[in-house]
Design a protein around this motif. Sequence first.
Motif, PDB file in Angstrom:
ATOM      1  N   VAL A 189     -87.301  -9.039 -13.352  1.00  0.00           N
ATOM      2  CA  VAL A 189     -86.337  -9.675 -12.147  1.00  0.00           C
ATOM      3  C   VAL A 189     -84.935  -8.888 -13.149  1.00  0.00           C
ATOM      4  O   VAL A 189     -84.262  -8.834 -12.520  1.00  0.00           O
ATOM      5  CB  VAL A 189     -86.239 -11.436 -12.782  1.00  0.00           C
ATOM      6  N   LEU A 190     -85.246  -8.730 -14.460  1.00  0.00           N
ATOM      7  CA  LEU A 190     -84.401  -8.264 -15.464  1.00  0.00           C
ATOM      8  C   LEU A 190     -84.216  -6.531 -14.856  1.00  0.00           C
ATOM      9  O   LEU A 190     -82.456  -5.907 -14.752  1.00  0.00           O
ATOM     10  CB  LEU A 190     -84.281  -7.798 -16.216  1.00  0.00           C
ATOM     11  N   LEU A 191     -84.771  -6.204 -14.269  1.00  0.00           N
ATOM     12  CA  LEU A 191     -84.975  -4.570 -13.768  1.00  0.00           C
ATOM     13  C   LEU A 191     -84.666  -4.338 -12.133  1.00  0.00           C
ATOM     14  O   LEU A 191     -83.831  -3.476 -12.045  1.00  0.00           O
ATOM     15  CB  LEU A 191     -86.722  -3.841 -13.476  1.00  0.00           C
ATOM     16  N   ALA A 192     -84.531  -5.444 -11.540  1.00  0.00           N
ATOM     17  CA  ALA A 192     -83.700  -5.255  -9.959  1.00  0.00           C
ATOM     18  C   ALA A 192     -82.580  -5.618 -10.364  1.00  0.00           C
ATOM     19  O   ALA A 192     -82.583  -5.327  -9.111  1.00  0.00           O
ATOM     20  CB  ALA A 192     -84.839  -6.365  -9.967  1.00  0.00           C
ATOM     21  N   ALA A 193     -82.063  -5.774 -11.691  1.00  0.00           N
ATOM     22  CA  ALA A 193     -80.692  -6.255 -11.999  1.00  0.00           C
ATOM     23  C   ALA A 193     -79.888  -4.450 -11.917  1.00  0.00           C
ATOM     24  O   ALA A 193     -78.537  -4.848 -12.199  1.00  0.00           O
ATOM     25  CB  ALA A 193     -80.468  -7.159 -12.421  1.00  0.00           C
ATOM     26  N   VAL A 194     -81.058  -3.472 -12.747  1.00  0.00           N
ATOM     27  CA  VAL A 194     -80.198  -2.756 -13.892  1.00  0.00           C
ATOM     28  C   VAL A 194     -79.569  -1.741 -12.524  1.00  0.00           C
ATOM     29  O   VAL A 194     -79.181  -1.308 -11.559  1.00  0.00           O
ATOM     30  CB  VAL A 194     -81.324  -1.606 -14.556  1.00  0.00           C
ATOM     31  N   GLY A 195     -78.610  -1.584 -13.229  1.00  0.00           N
ATOM     32  CA  GLY A 195     -78.108   0.008 -12.147  1.00  0.00           C
ATOM     33  C   GLY A 195     -76.300  -0.528 -11.278  1.00  0.00           C
ATOM     34  O   GLY A 195     -76.189   0.087 -10.056  1.00  0.00           O
ATOM     35  N   LYS A 196     -76.485  -1.914 -11.195  1.00  0.00           N
ATOM     36  CA  LYS A 196     -75.270  -2.438 -10.454  1.00  0.00           C
ATOM     37  C   LYS A 196     -75.022  -3.296 -11.105  1.00  0.00           C
ATOM     38  O   LYS A 196     -75.182  -4.118 -12.464  1.00  0.00           O
ATOM     39  CB  LYS A 196     -75.859  -3.116  -8.706  1.00  0.00           C
TER      40      LYS A 196
ATOM     41  N   ASP B 212     -76.291 -11.582  -8.982  1.00  0.00           N
ATOM     42  CA  ASP B 212     -78.148 -11.546  -9.501  1.00  0.00           C
ATOM     43  C   ASP B 212     -78.288 -13.558 -10.692  1.00  0.00           C
ATOM     44  O   ASP B 212     -78.492 -14.489 -10.503  1.00  0.00           O
ATOM     45  CB  ASP B 212     -78.578 -10.885  -9.496  1.00  0.00           C
ATOM     46  N   PHE B 213     -77.159 -12.959 -11.470  1.00  0.00           N
ATOM     47  CA  PHE B 213     -77.708 -13.787 -12.875  1.00  0.00           C
ATOM     48  C   PHE B 213     -76.716 -15.101 -12.628  1.00  0.00           C
ATOM     49  O   PHE B 213     -77.450 -16.052 -12.403  1.00  0.00           O
ATOM     50  CB  PHE B 213     -76.435 -13.274 -13.793  1.00  0.00           C
ATOM     51  N   GLU B 214     -75.554 -15.208 -11.711  1.00  0.00           N
ATOM     52  CA  GLU B 214     -74.931 -16.738 -10.757  1.00  0.00           C
ATOM     53  C   GLU B 214     -76.452 -17.502 -10.327  1.00  0.00           C
ATOM     54  O   GLU B 214     -75.898 -18.601 -10.099  1.00  0.00           O
ATOM     55  CB  GLU B 214     -73.690 -16.488 -10.714  1.00  0.00           C
ATOM     56  N   ASP B 215     -76.493 -16.790  -9.344  1.00  0.00           N
ATOM     57  CA  ASP B 215     -76.822 -17.336  -8.130  1.00  0.00           C
ATOM     58  C   ASP B 215     -78.027 -18.324  -8.593  1.00  0.00           C
ATOM     59  O   ASP B 215     -79.127 -18.785  -8.416  1.00  0.00           O
ATOM     60  CB  ASP B 215     -77.793 -16.202  -7.174  1.00  0.00           C
ATOM     61  N   VAL B 216     -78.879 -17.965  -9.856  1.00  0.00           N
ATOM     62  CA  VAL B 216     -80.286 -18.202 -10.817  1.00  0.00           C
ATOM     63  C   VAL B 216     -80.359 -19.293 -11.615  1.00  0.00           C
ATOM     64  O   VAL B 216     -80.624 -20.519 -11.012  1.00  0.00           O
ATOM     65  CB  VAL B 216     -80.664 -17.138 -11.379  1.00  0.00           C
TER      66      VAL B 216
END
Length: 134
Positions: free
Chosen positions: A46-53, A58-62
């Motif tokens: 999950v964290l790796l999917a959010a890198v580089g952007k 992503d954080f708020e949607d959860v």
Amino acid sequence: MASDPKVHLFEEVAKHNEVKDCWLIINGKVYDVTPFMDDHPGGDEVLLAAVGKDATNDFEDVGHSDSAREMMDKYYIGEIDMATVPLKRAYVPPKQASYNPDKTPEFVIKILQFLVPLLILGLAYGVRHYTKEK
């Protein structure tokens, strides 16, 4: 938080995109979440999917809890220069080693996949052999 936060460029943050070196951008702030990779309830993928952007959405949607938001303070390393963050980003899959959730080497799993059926077959044969004689 530091009194004079360091300002990071997007290109610098985007380089930190691996399990052993992971930085995230959330709400204009940069977090080094490398020590949290193994402890994240959603897993390191999950964290790796959010890198580089900008991972704010992503954080708020959860819908993270207040305690999760407070925990972020210890991973804070500075601010992001928002002028360097691209508006749109082509998807680049994160670099990651093959993930094994139970931390056992793959060859052990393959051996067990072979040995367990043989053990069951041997046990069934032994039970049949001893019950047949009596």
